[in-house]
Design a protein around this motif. Structure first.
Motif, PDB file in Angstrom:
ATOM      1  N   GLY A 135       0.802  -1.214   0.000  1.00  0.00           N
ATOM      2  CA  GLY A 135       0.000   0.000   0.000  1.00  0.00           C
ATOM      3  C   GLY A 135       0.838   1.268   0.000  1.00  0.00           C
ATOM      4  O   GLY A 135       2.058   1.241   0.177  1.00  0.00           O
ATOM      5  N   GLN A 136       0.145   2.385  -0.201  1.00  0.00           N
ATOM      6  CA  GLN A 136       0.774   3.705  -0.188  1.00  0.00           C
ATOM      7  C   GLN A 136       0.282   4.463   1.035  1.00  0.00           C
ATOM      8  O   GLN A 136      -0.908   4.730   1.179  1.00  0.00           O
ATOM      9  N   ALA A 137       1.185   4.812   1.934  1.00  0.00           N
ATOM     10  CA  ALA A 137       0.816   5.511   3.161  1.00  0.00           C
ATOM     11  C   ALA A 137       0.495   6.978   2.864  1.00  0.00           C
ATOM     12  O   ALA A 137       1.306   7.674   2.242  1.00  0.00           O
ATOM     13  N   PRO A 138      -0.675   7.476   3.294  1.00  0.00           N
ATOM     14  CA  PRO A 138      -1.012   8.891   3.109  1.00  0.00           C
ATOM     15  C   PRO A 138       0.038   9.817   3.706  1.00  0.00           C
ATOM     16  O   PRO A 138       0.278  10.910   3.193  1.00  0.00           O
TER      17      PRO A 138
ATOM     18  N   VAL B 187       1.887  -6.341   5.775  1.00  0.00           N
ATOM     19  CA  VAL B 187       1.532  -5.164   6.565  1.00  0.00           C
ATOM     20  C   VAL B 187       0.960  -4.112   5.617  1.00  0.00           C
ATOM     21  O   VAL B 187       1.668  -3.620   4.731  1.00  0.00           O
ATOM     22  N   ASN B 188      -0.295  -3.757   5.810  1.00  0.00           N
ATOM     23  CA  ASN B 188      -0.957  -2.765   4.960  1.00  0.00           C
ATOM     24  C   ASN B 188      -0.794  -1.379   5.567  1.00  0.00           C
ATOM     25  O   ASN B 188      -1.236  -1.128   6.693  1.00  0.00           O
ATOM     26  N   VAL B 189      -0.139  -0.479   4.828  1.00  0.00           N
ATOM     27  CA  VAL B 189       0.102   0.876   5.342  1.00  0.00           C
ATOM     28  C   VAL B 189      -0.806   1.895   4.658  1.00  0.00           C
ATOM     29  O   VAL B 189      -0.548   3.097   4.720  1.00  0.00           O
ATOM     30  N   GLY B 190      -1.871   1.438   4.030  1.00  0.00           N
ATOM     31  CA  GLY B 190      -2.756   2.312   3.269  1.00  0.00           C
ATOM     32  C   GLY B 190      -3.442   3.397   4.064  1.00  0.00           C
ATOM     33  O   GLY B 190      -3.950   4.363   3.478  1.00  0.00           O
TER      34      GLY B 190
ATOM     35  N   GLY C 184       3.553  10.464  11.202  1.00  0.00           N
ATOM     36  CA  GLY C 184       3.726  10.232  12.632  1.00  0.00           C
ATOM     37  C   GLY C 184       3.094   8.947  13.113  1.00  0.00           C
ATOM     38  O   GLY C 184       3.282   8.543  14.264  1.00  0.00           O
ATOM     39  N   GLY C 185       2.333   8.297  12.261  1.00  0.00           N
ATOM     40  CA  GLY C 185       1.670   7.056  12.643  1.00  0.00           C
ATOM     41  C   GLY C 185       2.596   5.860  12.552  1.00  0.00           C
ATOM     42  O   GLY C 185       3.584   5.862  11.812  1.00  0.00           O
ATOM     43  N   ALA C 186       2.269   4.818  13.314  1.00  0.00           N
ATOM     44  CA  ALA C 186       3.102   3.613  13.338  1.00  0.00           C
ATOM     45  C   ALA C 186       2.219   2.377  13.457  1.00  0.00           C
ATOM     46  O   ALA C 186       1.083   2.440  13.938  1.00  0.00           O
ATOM     47  N   ILE C 187       2.738   1.261  13.005  1.00  0.00           N
ATOM     48  CA  ILE C 187       2.080  -0.037  13.178  1.00  0.00           C
ATOM     49  C   ILE C 187       2.991  -0.885  14.048  1.00  0.00           C
ATOM     50  O   ILE C 187       4.178  -1.059  13.741  1.00  0.00           O
ATOM     51  N   HIS C 188       2.426  -1.380  15.152  1.00  0.00           N
ATOM     52  CA  HIS C 188       3.192  -2.176  16.108  1.00  0.00           C
ATOM     53  C   HIS C 188       2.933  -3.670  15.885  1.00  0.00           C
ATOM     54  O   HIS C 188       1.986  -4.055  15.218  1.00  0.00           O
TER      55      HIS C 188
ATOM     56  N   ASP D  20       4.881  -4.102  21.644  1.00  0.00           N
ATOM     57  CA  ASP D  20       5.003  -2.673  21.370  1.00  0.00           C
ATOM     58  C   ASP D  20       6.098  -2.336  20.352  1.00  0.00           C
ATOM     59  O   ASP D  20       6.316  -1.165  20.037  1.00  0.00           O
ATOM     60  N   ALA D  21       6.781  -3.356  19.845  1.00  0.00           N
ATOM     61  CA  ALA D  21       7.832  -3.101  18.853  1.00  0.00           C
ATOM     62  C   ALA D  21       7.212  -2.517  17.590  1.00  0.00           C
ATOM     63  O   ALA D  21       6.154  -2.957  17.138  1.00  0.00           O
ATOM     64  N   ILE D  22       7.862  -1.493  17.041  1.00  0.00           N
ATOM     65  CA  ILE D  22       7.362  -0.820  15.840  1.00  0.00           C
ATOM     66  C   ILE D  22       7.810  -1.581  14.592  1.00  0.00           C
ATOM     67  O   ILE D  22       8.998  -1.843  14.407  1.00  0.00           O
ATOM     68  N   VAL D  23       6.845  -1.920  13.758  1.00  0.00           N
ATOM     69  CA  VAL D  23       7.139  -2.612  12.497  1.00  0.00           C
ATOM     70  C   VAL D  23       7.398  -1.591  11.388  1.00  0.00           C
ATOM     71  O   VAL D  23       8.391  -1.675  10.666  1.00  0.00           O
ATOM     72  N   VAL D  24       6.483  -0.625  11.235  1.00  0.00           N
ATOM     73  CA  VAL D  24       6.652   0.464  10.276  1.00  0.00           C
ATOM     74  C   VAL D  24       6.176   1.765  10.904  1.00  0.00           C
ATOM     75  O   VAL D  24       5.281   1.768  11.751  1.00  0.00           O
ATOM     76  N   ILE D  25       6.762   2.876  10.471  1.00  0.00           N
ATOM     77  CA  ILE D  25       6.392   4.187  10.989  1.00  0.00           C
ATOM     78  C   ILE D  25       6.622   5.225   9.900  1.00  0.00           C
ATOM     79  O   ILE D  25       7.526   5.078   9.080  1.00  0.00           O
ATOM     80  N   VAL D  26       5.778   6.251   9.861  1.00  0.00           N
ATOM     81  CA  VAL D  26       5.977   7.358   8.922  1.00  0.00           C
ATOM     82  C   VAL D  26       6.551   8.534   9.699  1.00  0.00           C
ATOM     83  O   VAL D  26       5.889   9.099  10.569  1.00  0.00           O
ATOM     84  N   LYS D  27       7.786   8.878   9.374  1.00  0.00           N
ATOM     85  CA  LYS D  27       8.478   9.962  10.058  1.00  0.00           C
ATOM     86  C   LYS D  27       8.433  11.235   9.221  1.00  0.00           C
ATOM     87  O   LYS D  27       8.330  11.182   7.998  1.00  0.00           O
TER      88      LYS D  27
END
Length: 213
Positions: free
Chosen positions: A110-113, A143-146, A151-155, A172-179
């Protein structure tokens, strides 16, 4: 889950690095099969068949020898220093009742907004250790990041895992995050996941000479 494939094995009579090199030149791959209360067996397989299975994400195989077939998990694969030539492979015998702990690739879809808004997608965990039925090892974790905003993250706790599959990393480990682009690079909680414990058998029989790996 990647499908199981059948691999033909033959007993390996000669041991040692010189014999292993000779086998590889002939298109054969030295291997060991262990676990389930049976002794460690030294065998050979056709390198091309094993290479195809690995490239297709196969984790559980049917090893055929003398007309008999047994299920086995690909436990360890060893390559040359360039990562191109197969040198040796370890198989662990398994049954439907077994649960194993294995590393599984994490694929982002997916494409993260948040990225469209100018953020940067960071993926601290590329491989996740999971516990699952031995005959149902997932090929990968999607992992769908759509819907992931800046600032959001998927744990790990938020992952959708196949039935019977349990993540071994910290929830609580972060898999992906938008910085944000300006955000300073810093180690993330749980970055890198956890080490993969061994749960089936052992690498080789006691006293067995280690192959050129």
């Amino acid at each position: 889950m990647a499908e199981s494939v059948e691999l033909i094995t033959e007993p390996r009579q000669e041991q040692g690095s010189r014999a292993a090199r000779k086998l590889r030149k002939a298109g054969k791959l030295p291997a060991v099969v262990y676990g389930h209360g049976e002794g460690t067996a030294s065998v050979t397989l056709t390198t091309e068949d094993v290479d195809k299975a690995i490239k297709h994400g196969v984790r559980v195989v049917d090893l055929k020898a003398d007309g008999k077939v047994q299920k086995a998990l690909i436990r360890d694969v060893q390559w040359d220093h360039l990562g191109k030539e197969l040198l040796h492979i370890d198989f662990a015998r398994v049954s439907a009742a077994d649960r194993v702990v294995v590393p599984v690739p994490v694929h982002v879809r997916g494409q993260a907004p948040g990225v469209t808004a100018g953020g940067v997608l960071d993926q601290p965990i590329h491989t996740l250790s999971v516990e699952c039925p031995a005959l149902s090892v997932p090929e990968f974790i999607r992992v769908n990041v759509g819907e992931l905003q800046l600032g959001g993250a998927i744990h790990v706790r938020e992952l959708t895992l196949p039935e019977g599959v349990k993540a071994m990393a910290e929830p609580d480990a972060i898999v992906v995050i938008v910085k944000s682009p300006e955000e300073e690079e810093a180690p993330l909680p749980g970055e890198g996941g956890v080490a993969e414990p061994e749960v089936i058998g052992r690498k080789a029989a006691e006293g067995e000479e280690t192959e050129e790996k």
